[in-house]
Design a protein around this motif. Structure first.
Motif, PDB file in Angstrom:
ATOM      1  N   GLY A 280     -11.408   0.173 -41.499  1.00  0.00           N
ATOM      2  CA  GLY A 280     -10.116   0.669 -41.185  1.00  0.00           C
ATOM      3  C   GLY A 280     -10.066   2.112 -42.038  1.00  0.00           C
ATOM      4  O   GLY A 280      -9.134   2.998 -41.874  1.00  0.00           O
ATOM      5  N   VAL A 281     -10.890   2.328 -43.164  1.00  0.00           N
ATOM      6  CA  VAL A 281     -11.170   3.652 -43.686  1.00  0.00           C
ATOM      7  C   VAL A 281     -11.233   4.837 -42.613  1.00  0.00           C
ATOM      8  O   VAL A 281     -10.706   5.785 -42.886  1.00  0.00           O
ATOM      9  N   LEU A 282     -11.841   4.490 -41.445  1.00  0.00           N
ATOM     10  CA  LEU A 282     -12.093   5.366 -40.458  1.00  0.00           C
ATOM     11  C   LEU A 282     -11.009   5.524 -39.610  1.00  0.00           C
ATOM     12  O   LEU A 282     -11.162   6.457 -38.697  1.00  0.00           O
ATOM     13  N   ALA A 283      -9.838   4.815 -39.962  1.00  0.00           N
ATOM     14  CA  ALA A 283      -8.584   5.103 -38.721  1.00  0.00           C
ATOM     15  C   ALA A 283      -8.136   6.116 -38.607  1.00  0.00           C
ATOM     16  O   ALA A 283      -7.909   6.461 -37.346  1.00  0.00           O
ATOM     17  N   ILE A 288      -7.163  10.087 -33.612  1.00  0.00           N
ATOM     18  CA  ILE A 288      -7.220  11.096 -32.893  1.00  0.00           C
ATOM     19  C   ILE A 288      -8.376  11.173 -32.141  1.00  0.00           C
ATOM     20  O   ILE A 288      -8.822  12.277 -31.477  1.00  0.00           O
ATOM     21  N   SER A 289      -8.982  10.079 -31.639  1.00  0.00           N
ATOM     22  CA  SER A 289     -10.271  10.093 -30.918  1.00  0.00           C
ATOM     23  C   SER A 289      -9.996  10.270 -29.614  1.00  0.00           C
ATOM     24  O   SER A 289     -10.980  11.074 -28.899  1.00  0.00           O
ATOM     25  N   TYR A 290      -8.690  10.217 -29.031  1.00  0.00           N
ATOM     26  CA  TYR A 290      -8.618  10.729 -27.620  1.00  0.00           C
ATOM     27  C   TYR A 290      -8.517  11.849 -27.351  1.00  0.00           C
ATOM     28  O   TYR A 290      -9.326  12.582 -26.313  1.00  0.00           O
ATOM     29  N   SER A 291      -8.017  12.654 -28.252  1.00  0.00           N
ATOM     30  CA  SER A 291      -7.788  14.136 -28.194  1.00  0.00           C
ATOM     31  C   SER A 291      -9.290  14.764 -28.655  1.00  0.00           C
ATOM     32  O   SER A 291      -9.788  15.535 -28.004  1.00  0.00           O
ATOM     33  N   LEU A 292      -9.730  14.124 -29.463  1.00  0.00           N
ATOM     34  CA  LEU A 292     -11.298  14.601 -29.947  1.00  0.00           C
ATOM     35  C   LEU A 292     -12.182  14.418 -28.658  1.00  0.00           C
ATOM     36  O   LEU A 292     -12.987  15.359 -28.391  1.00  0.00           O
ATOM     37  N   TYR A 293     -12.263  13.234 -28.062  1.00  0.00           N
ATOM     38  CA  TYR A 293     -12.934  13.120 -26.863  1.00  0.00           C
ATOM     39  C   TYR A 293     -12.522  14.127 -25.918  1.00  0.00           C
ATOM     40  O   TYR A 293     -13.680  14.919 -25.009  1.00  0.00           O
ATOM     41  N   LEU A 294     -11.421  14.278 -25.428  1.00  0.00           N
ATOM     42  CA  LEU A 294     -11.125  15.112 -24.439  1.00  0.00           C
ATOM     43  C   LEU A 294     -11.304  16.689 -24.823  1.00  0.00           C
ATOM     44  O   LEU A 294     -11.991  17.552 -23.796  1.00  0.00           O
ATOM     45  N   TRP A 295     -11.367  17.248 -25.972  1.00  0.00           N
ATOM     46  CA  TRP A 295     -11.593  18.531 -26.376  1.00  0.00           C
ATOM     47  C   TRP A 295     -12.976  19.018 -26.938  1.00  0.00           C
ATOM     48  O   TRP A 295     -13.354  20.285 -26.443  1.00  0.00           O
ATOM     49  N   HIS A 296     -13.713  17.895 -27.310  1.00  0.00           N
ATOM     50  CA  HIS A 296     -15.132  18.332 -27.963  1.00  0.00           C
ATOM     51  C   HIS A 296     -16.093  18.889 -27.034  1.00  0.00           C
ATOM     52  O   HIS A 296     -16.776  19.689 -27.179  1.00  0.00           O
ATOM     53  N   ILE A 327      -8.537  21.110 -33.572  1.00  0.00           N
ATOM     54  CA  ILE A 327      -7.903  21.199 -32.067  1.00  0.00           C
ATOM     55  C   ILE A 327      -7.293  19.487 -31.690  1.00  0.00           C
ATOM     56  O   ILE A 327      -6.283  19.509 -31.385  1.00  0.00           O
ATOM     57  N   ALA A 328      -8.235  18.550 -32.048  1.00  0.00           N
ATOM     58  CA  ALA A 328      -7.616  17.389 -31.624  1.00  0.00           C
ATOM     59  C   ALA A 328      -6.564  16.964 -32.559  1.00  0.00           C
ATOM     60  O   ALA A 328      -5.736  16.020 -32.048  1.00  0.00           O
ATOM     61  N   TYR A 332      -3.259  15.714 -31.228  1.00  0.00           N
ATOM     62  CA  TYR A 332      -2.568  14.307 -31.510  1.00  0.00           C
ATOM     63  C   TYR A 332      -1.295  14.365 -31.829  1.00  0.00           C
ATOM     64  O   TYR A 332      -0.208  13.793 -31.445  1.00  0.00           O
ATOM     65  N   HIS A 333      -0.908  15.466 -32.903  1.00  0.00           N
ATOM     66  CA  HIS A 333       0.371  15.408 -33.503  1.00  0.00           C
ATOM     67  C   HIS A 333       1.490  16.383 -32.684  1.00  0.00           C
ATOM     68  O   HIS A 333       2.746  15.795 -32.521  1.00  0.00           O
TER      69      HIS A 333
END
Length: 664
Positions: A280-283, A288-296, A327-328, A332-333
């Motif tokens: 949970g510390v990495l939550a 933002i994982s979806y946006s991070l996956y999209l943009w990276h 950017i992610a 996200y926000h």
């Protein structure tokens, strides 16, 4: 509809921080893999995403079915609000970036892939467009959207399948149905991987068991604290094993490691565990994982394109990673979150989503129909505006009865020619055909381009091709057809043999270059001796220079005056000493074969084109290369003639004609 599929009441849908922690691990491993970290199995993070998605979506669906509130329209309302906003913003931004950075052919390709991604079918697009002569896969800005397409295709069927299973009103029946699906499709996928690994990677059906294994967890009893702790540790170990896997072995049975590992971590717990709290510390990263996956991936690829297809330095990679996270977070926000809150009725949301998809489709169609907007480029860049343009060289396909097929033929008509030549090789036979056509002087000679497999393949030797699962069998068939022609047609008095030689010793020897080289030597000697008849000669064209992608990208971009980093394609054409050293073993073997046979001529392009300062990349004001190792086929006739003169091909091919002229 009321049912007993979730017991007497819906399951608890409380937020689980550990799942977002697992998402964080998945997306970071994918990012590190793509950004050049020594994590060869980082791509398995996508499989972890599949399992997470299957669990979370199925959990919601099962509860809605149990409560009698399930609606297909409401389901797609949620999916569109979750997936489309960030995706469409990324696609629109990519199209704008491509306008400044890409050649027209590349821009057309980007537009087509954007349209496919918007409608959730980009896995089909990339399955069809990641072959030998297509844009290099690691320079395709939207390649990563294939996994989103797999998910969306799965969820076209999955809600209705669950609804049908729920008619049994038995949780056990639903669990059994999902379990059978997981086992059956997993087994079929493992088998299919051996038949067609590329389709097994990209297609939704062979991947569906990965989402279904997550769905199965919804129906399993919760673990107690001790079992949960053990399962989490084992799960992390399995995921770690997955990170060591080679892409060439994937998916197949090796997909079980990350998928089972993820399932053990996601498996519901009766009580919160220490491992759940640690994950949970990495939550925050997981959120933002979806946006991070999209943009990276687009950030990485567009930067690589900006530096002329080069590879970023470690410092640049770190900066790109930081930019991706920034950017992610913004996405996200300010893109994801506002749309997740329902403001419209489902029908209106779905309608707006479809209209937004159509907007991307319209922009993509305009770009594609305009051939990538070539008017952006100066006149001198038009011959290099696309791969298709650079590869274009019209050649009539003629049926050849001895070979059971039609092949490119130029020069005199094949059936009435008095003398015939066969250009036998792989794709390099195709790019040498225009060179040979430019220097041909005999009006009664016909040339057949037999561009299938190298002449040293198809007898005892073979290589493996991921793009073509039955490549070995194809080479065996084509080899037999070629031999049949040479045995039956006595007018064929010249066989020109070419290939992408430097890679073959390793591939033929299955990693043992020395053994592969010896096998090649035996095959070539056997081929020439078996096909030799009175008056027939063989011309072997040896190794050619191999260039890095950034040299090609630099040259194309410089001519096209695109927005790219400054570069010098001619001054940094290649590491010539390394290039010559890499081809030396093959060329020496070819030289040895020719010395031992009386009817063999040799041409060594790399030796003629390369000096210690670099290898020649332009001639007569034209850049010569289509990609790292293929010549442009649309070079002017004069440049093709001068190239043949430069590498010594003119002297070797025309030696017989000149000798005959002196005799007469």
């Amino acid at each position: 509809m009321q049912s007993d599929v979730s017991g007497n009441r819906p399951q608890n849908l409380e937020y689980r921080r550990d799942i977002d922690g697992l998402r964080a691990i998945a997306v970071v491993t994918v990012l590190l893999f793509h950004y050049g970290a020594p994590l060869r199995g980082g791509f398995t993070g996508v499989d972890v995403f599949f399992v997470i998605s299957g669990f979370l979506i199925t959990q919601v669906l099962v509860n809605e079915i149990a409560a009698g509130t399930f609606s297909v329209l409401a389901f797609y309302d949620r999916r569109m609000r979750r997936i489309l906003p960030a995706l469409l913003v990324m696609l629109a931004t990519s199209l704008m970036a491509g306008l400044a950075l890409l050649l027209p052919g590349e821009y057309t390709h980007l537009a087509s892939s954007a349209a496919a991604a918007a409608f959730g079918v980009s896995n089909f697009f990339f399955l069809a467009h990641t072959g030998y002569f297509d844009q290099t896969a690691d320079l395709m800005p939207l390649l990563h959207t294939w996994s989103l397409a797999v998910e969306e295709q799965f969820y076209l069927v999955w809600p209705l399948l669950l609804f049908v299973l729920a008619q049994s009103r038995s949780r056990i029946v639903m669990a059994a149905g999902v379990a059978v699906l997981v086992v059956a499709v997993c087994a079929a996928s493992i088998f299919y991987f051996r038949v067609d690994p590329k389709s097994a990677f990209y297609m939704a059906l062979p991947r569906s068991w990965e989402l279904a294994i997550g769905a199965l967890l919804v129906f399993l009893p919760a673990m107690n604290r001790v079992a949960g702790e053990i399962a989490a540790v084992v799960g992390l170990i399995l995921i770690a094993i997955g990170l060591t896997l080679s892409p060439s072995k994937f998916p197949g049975e090796f997909a079980l490691y990350p998928c089972i590992g993820a399932a053990l971590i996601i498996w519901p717990r009766a009580q919160e565990t220490t491992s759940s709290r640690v994950l949970g510390v990495l939550a925050p990263i997981g959120l933002i994982s979806y946006s991070l996956y999209l943009w990276h991936w687009p950030i990485w690829v567009f930067y690589r394109i900006y530096i002329n297809n080069g590879v970023p330095t470690p410092g640049e990679a770190i900066a790109l990673c930081a930019a991706s996270f920034a950017i992610a977070a913004i996405s996200y926000h300010y893109v994801e979150q506002p749309f997740r809150k329902r403001r419209w009725r489902p029908l209106r949301t779905v309608s707006a989503g479809i209209l937004s998809m159509l907007a991307i489709l319209g922009a993509s169609f305009y770009i594609s129909s305009a051939s990538g907007l070539p008017q952006r480029l100066p006149l001198e860049a038009q011959p290099m505006r696309s791969y298709e343009t650079m590869h274009n060289w019209p050649c009539k396909a003629v049926p050849i009865k001895e070979m059971a097929g039609s092949y490119c033929v130029f020069g005199a008509p094949w059936d009435s020619a008095k003398r015939k030549s066969v250009i036998w090789g792989d794709s390099h036979a195709e790019h040498f055909a225009p060179i040979i056509e430019a220097i041909a002087v005999d009006p009664e000679r016909s040339y057949l381009v037999f561009a299938t497999c190298s002449a040293i393949l198809g007898d005892e030797n073979y290589i493996i091709s991921i793009d073509v699962p039955d490549f070995r069998q194809r080479c065996e068939r084509s080899h037999a057809h070629g031999l049949n022609l040479l045995q039956q047609d006595m007018l064929v008095d010249e066989v020109i043999v070419t290939s992408k030689w430097p890679e073959l010793p390793r591939r033929v020897g299955k990693g043992d270059e020395r053994a592969g080289l010896e096998a090649m030597r035996r095959a070539l000697v056997k081929f020439i001796e078996a096909m030799s008849i009175s008056g027939r000669r063989f011309v072997v064209i040896g190794s050619e220079p191999e260039f890095s992608q950034n040299v090609i990208g630099c040259a194309h971009a410089t001519v096209a005056k695109l927005w790219r980093a400054p570069c010098d394609a001619v001054g940094a054409s290649s590491d010539a000493p390394a290039d010559l050293q890499g081809s030396a073993s093959v060329d020496n073997m070819l030289d040895e074969v020719a010395q031992g046979l009386p009817n063999v001529g040799l041409v060594f392009p790399a030796r003629k084109l390369c000096r210690s300062s670099g290898c020649k990349v332009d001639l007569d004001g034209e850049f010569l290369y289509l990609d790292a190792n293929h010549l442009r086929r649309n070079l002017t006739r004069q440049t093709r003639r001068d190239f043949a003169d430069t590498i010594g091909l003119t002297d070797v091919l025309l030696a017989r004609e000149r000798r005959d002229e002196r005799t007469n």
